[in-house]
Scaffold this active site. Sequence first.
Site, PDB file in Angstrom:
ATOM      1  N   SER A  85       0.823  -1.199   0.000  1.00  0.00           N
ATOM      2  CA  SER A  85       0.000   0.000   0.000  1.00  0.00           C
ATOM      3  C   SER A  85       0.868   1.263   0.000  1.00  0.00           C
ATOM      4  O   SER A  85       1.674   1.466  -0.890  1.00  0.00           O
ATOM      5  CB  SER A  85      -0.970  -0.044   1.185  1.00  0.00           C
ATOM      6  OG  SER A  85      -2.012   0.871   1.014  1.00  0.00           O
ATOM      7  N   ASP A 204      -5.686  -3.406  -2.819  1.00  0.00           N
ATOM      8  CA  ASP A 204      -4.715  -3.173  -1.742  1.00  0.00           C
ATOM      9  C   ASP A 204      -4.152  -4.465  -1.139  1.00  0.00           C
ATOM     10  O   ASP A 204      -4.893  -5.363  -0.745  1.00  0.00           O
ATOM     11  CB  ASP A 204      -5.403  -2.358  -0.632  1.00  0.00           C
ATOM     12  CG  ASP A 204      -4.413  -1.688   0.301  1.00  0.00           C
ATOM     13  OD1 ASP A 204      -3.632  -2.406   0.939  1.00  0.00           O
ATOM     14  OD2 ASP A 204      -4.435  -0.449   0.390  1.00  0.00           O
TER      15      ASP A 204
END
Length: 315
Positions: A85, A204
């Site tokens: 991320s 993600d």
Amino acid sequence: MKYKKTFLIILISMILFFYNIAFCFDQEVFLQDFLWDKVSNLSVSQRPKIILVLGGGGARGFAHIGVLKALREANVHIDMIIGTSMGALVGALYCAGIPIEKIEDIGEKTKWEDISNMNYISLFKMLVSEKLLSTEKLEKYVRNNIGDLQFFQLDIPFACVATDITTGEKIIFKEGNVAIAARASATIPGVCAPVEYAQRYLVDGGLVENIPVSVAKLFNPDVIITVAVSADITKNPFNNVFSTLFQAIYIQGQKTDEMNLSMSDVVVKPRVNDISAVNLNRASECIEAGFIAGKESISKIKEVIIKKTYEKNLQ
């Protein structure tokens, strides 16, 4: 007179006691500095392989910039970075050879409209038509800063983690286009449309491994330094779509995070618990917190690296 003599003896004893403590401490610091100077000048083959793991955490991930700044100042050579991320975004910039001062400037100026099509109109459309936001801007943002680099062209080896939203698989990017990989690793599920890549739909990496230490293990490191920017979930606000989704991701990954942290040689924990994952406007605070935490961890990091160097060269 007797009391004065007794007081003087006690005073001298106390001075000697604290002097001895200070002297021992200075000796320890001197010895570490001496050994570090020798270790940091060894060839790559003689030094231990050091992998830096940068975890996810939304805006709190700007703290990674401060930690990298502290490591660079201490002349800690990083052989590879693994990110998830925001850790993937910061890691990609650093591994591409962008100066840390420029990365800091990029972080402090980044706004949501720079990396997504988030605005009142798109949010309304998302609620009415269920049309998810796009992260095409995020990919373009990375490209604008590092160019159209492939993984093999980076100055420092890099890998990042994404999630296949169809199968739940952990996808490890270590080849291909860096900007696409970083974008996929940081695409918020449920809000942003998955990134279509190689017949997969990616979001993600925090869904499967927010602090990717187990991924770092795959690359045979001697030392793993992990930067964890997870918040105290009991203090996280969840009064909107974004904060609620982030909270769900953190809850899901909490046990995995604990296990991964236990496999690290050194864990750096910037004090960013009070900062929400969506507060990009607090980037400067996060960077400073990362720098402070990094500086506080340098002695431990040097100690571990010196020990591993000794073990490596005994073999």
